[in-house]
Design an enzyme around this catalytic site. Structure first.
Site, PDB file in Angstrom:
ATOM      1  N   CYS A   1       0.942  -1.071   0.016  1.00 44.97           N
ATOM      2  CA  CYS A   1      -0.019  -0.083  -0.102  1.00 44.97           C
ATOM      3  C   CYS A   1       1.058   1.205  -0.098  1.00 44.97           C
ATOM      4  O   CYS A   1       1.934   1.138   0.494  1.00 44.97           O
ATOM      5  CB  CYS A   1      -0.762  -0.001   1.304  1.00 44.97           C
TER       6      CYS A   1
ATOM      7  N   CYS B   1       0.025   4.374   1.592  1.00 39.97           N
ATOM      8  CA  CYS B   1      -0.162   5.377   2.445  1.00 39.97           C
ATOM      9  C   CYS B   1       0.658   5.513   3.393  1.00 39.97           C
ATOM     10  O   CYS B   1       0.934   6.581   4.120  1.00 39.97           O
ATOM     11  CB  CYS B   1      -1.704   4.675   3.417  1.00 39.97           C
TER      12      CYS B   1
ATOM     13  N   CYS C   1      -3.804   6.140   0.068  1.00 40.57           N
ATOM     14  CA  CYS C   1      -3.207   4.849  -0.331  1.00 40.57           C
ATOM     15  C   CYS C   1      -2.746   4.778  -1.940  1.00 40.57           C
ATOM     16  O   CYS C   1      -2.536   3.613  -2.541  1.00 40.57           O
ATOM     17  CB  CYS C   1      -4.237   3.765  -0.131  1.00 40.57           C
TER      18      CYS C   1
ATOM     19  N   LYS D   1     -12.193  -5.160   3.016  1.00 39.55           N
ATOM     20  CA  LYS D   1     -11.723  -3.951   4.211  1.00 39.55           C
ATOM     21  C   LYS D   1     -12.631  -2.795   4.274  1.00 39.55           C
ATOM     22  O   LYS D   1     -13.085  -2.111   3.161  1.00 39.55           O
ATOM     23  CB  LYS D   1     -10.288  -3.492   3.588  1.00 39.55           C
TER      24      LYS D   1
ATOM     25  N   ARG E   1      -2.959   4.479  12.490  1.00 33.95           N
ATOM     26  CA  ARG E   1      -2.346   5.648  11.760  1.00 33.95           C
ATOM     27  C   ARG E   1      -1.449   6.444  12.633  1.00 33.95           C
ATOM     28  O   ARG E   1      -0.746   7.118  11.908  1.00 33.95           O
ATOM     29  CB  ARG E   1      -3.745   6.515  11.376  1.00 33.95           C
TER      30      ARG E   1
ATOM     31  N   ARG F   1     -10.944   7.760   3.608  1.00 35.24           N
ATOM     32  CA  ARG F   1     -10.753   6.913   2.686  1.00 35.24           C
ATOM     33  C   ARG F   1     -12.018   5.970   2.350  1.00 35.24           C
ATOM     34  O   ARG F   1     -11.775   5.057   1.747  1.00 35.24           O
ATOM     35  CB  ARG F   1      -9.597   5.773   3.187  1.00 35.24           C
TER      36      ARG F   1
ATOM     37  N   GLU G   1     -16.517  -8.345  -3.782  1.00 33.77           N
ATOM     38  CA  GLU G   1     -15.018  -8.100  -3.735  1.00 33.77           C
ATOM     39  C   GLU G   1     -14.470  -9.272  -3.457  1.00 33.77           C
ATOM     40  O   GLU G   1     -13.165  -9.137  -4.344  1.00 33.77           O
ATOM     41  CB  GLU G   1     -14.926  -6.967  -2.408  1.00 33.77           C
TER      42      GLU G   1
ATOM     43  N   LYS H   1     -11.305  -7.498   7.088  1.00 34.34           N
ATOM     44  CA  LYS H   1     -10.872  -6.295   8.032  1.00 34.34           C
ATOM     45  C   LYS H   1     -11.936  -5.008   8.440  1.00 34.34           C
ATOM     46  O   LYS H   1     -12.390  -4.734   7.294  1.00 34.34           O
ATOM     47  CB  LYS H   1      -9.679  -5.749   7.635  1.00 34.34           C
TER      48      LYS H   1
ATOM     49  N   TYR I   1      -2.314  -7.894  17.092  1.00 36.93           N
ATOM     50  CA  TYR I   1      -0.913  -7.427  17.690  1.00 36.93           C
ATOM     51  C   TYR I   1      -0.755  -7.863  18.978  1.00 36.93           C
ATOM     52  O   TYR I   1       0.136  -8.022  19.699  1.00 36.93           O
ATOM     53  CB  TYR I   1      -1.297  -5.840  17.949  1.00 36.93           C
TER      54      TYR I   1
END
Length: 322
Positions: free
Chosen positions: A120, A122, A130, A195, A205, A217, A233, A248, A313
């Site tokens: 990407c 971004c 992006c 997404k 971010r 976005r 998609e 996501k 994470y």
């Protein structure tokens, strides 16, 4: 049969019985650990909105990845913060870029670790969007060329899987063609196929220094009110050559995750995004819940909904707990 002959609690009576009949299993090897590699700062720089997660230098990333591997994690997802940015994200595909150097270093240090890279612009553009801008609009087709170049550079540097997260139309097919033409046909594509534009991306971010300088976005990420669109998609990305697909964010979209798995039976990932992680950590810090237990419960429900792989994470903490 009905009560009293039918008593579901019989199989909940002890921990051993519950483990015996559990339907959903989570192992460390089901988890993908995201890492932020920064070309600008110290070896480790804590991210305030994501407690326990640091921006890492290339050298520190090797140590972090090795620790994760020793805990049973077999895949990492790499995000790069370049030394400088411009309107085209020129550093995204440079051979000496932060991700390219990281890939070569990690491949040498940990040859059995699966290396996945975010594709990407971004993180690399000074405007934070992006793709390539046409006025205040992200231009789809000119962006595809840049994404393909970025993916090829990652594959050349040692990526096992490239993961386009931009949500441009047609990017999977263009990237697949570019990889094949570069004789990188063994590099797989994990598409961020469904997404959504989400409020849960805020801490990311901060971590990736990728907030848009203007607008948002929503012109390319999906509207959270749409479900059938997600299926379209995913279908398009599979037709273009995606090897794995992703939903996501994860927890707000368990219904989509279930539909994607049932419809396509493809290797399917879900991303427990920065905001999901941060809110559990924040509540845990206040003593309002047990953060480790909540993280494990969340990942189990994501797996139960259909995810084969979970990007989180909390991967290292969960691997230790598991």
């Amino acid at each position: 049969m009905s009560f009293p002959a039918s008593r579901p609690r019989r199989l909940r009576r002890t921990a051993s019985l519950r483990e015996l009949v559990r339907e959903t299993r989570v192992e460390a090897s089901d988890l993908i650990y995201p890492m932020f590699i920064d070309d600008r700062g110290p070896a480790r720089q804590p991210i305030a909105s994501m407690p326990g997660i640091d921006r890492l230098s290339v050298e520190a990333a090797i140590d972090e990845a090795r620790a994760a591997f020793d805990e049973g994690i077999r895949a990492v997802l790499l995000f790069g913060l370049p030394a400088s940015k411009d309107d085209r994200g020129s550093r995204a595909d440079r051979p000496d870029g932060v991700i390219q150097r990281s890939l070569r270093a990690l491949r040498g240090a940990l040859p059995d670790l699966v290396l996945i890279t975010d594709v990407c612009l971004c993180e690399y553009t000074d405007h934070g969007h992006c793709g390539i801008l046409d006025g205040d609009r992200v231009a789809n087709d000119p962006t595809l060329e840049r994404l393909a170049a970025q993916a090829v550079s990652h594959g050349t540097a040692g990526a096992d899987i490239v993961a386009p997260s931009d949500m441009m139309d047609g990017r999977v097919g263009v990237i697949r063609t570019a990889l094949d033409e570069a004789r990188l046909e063994d590099v797989a594509i994990l598409s961020y196929a469904a997404k959504y534009a989400s409020a849960f991306y805020g801490p990311f971010r901060d971590a990736a220094d990728s907030a848009p300088a203007f607008g948002d976005r929503r012109g390319y990420q999906m509207d959270v009110r749409n479900a059938d669109e997600a299926i379209r998609e995913v279908r398009l990305d599979i037709a273009e050559g995606a090897d794995l697909v992703m939903v996501k964010p994860a927890l707000p979209n368990l219904d989509i995750l279930r539909r994607v798995k049932d419809e396509f039976r493809m290797p399917t990932a879900a991303y427990q995004v920065s905001g999901e992680y941060a809110m559990i950590e924040a509540a845990g810090a206040q003593g309002w819940l047990d953060a480790e237990a909540a993280s494990l419960e969340a990942v189990r429900t994501i797996r139960r909904a259909g995810a084969d792989l979970v990007v989180t994470y909390a991967a290292r903490r969960l691997a230790r707990a598991l």
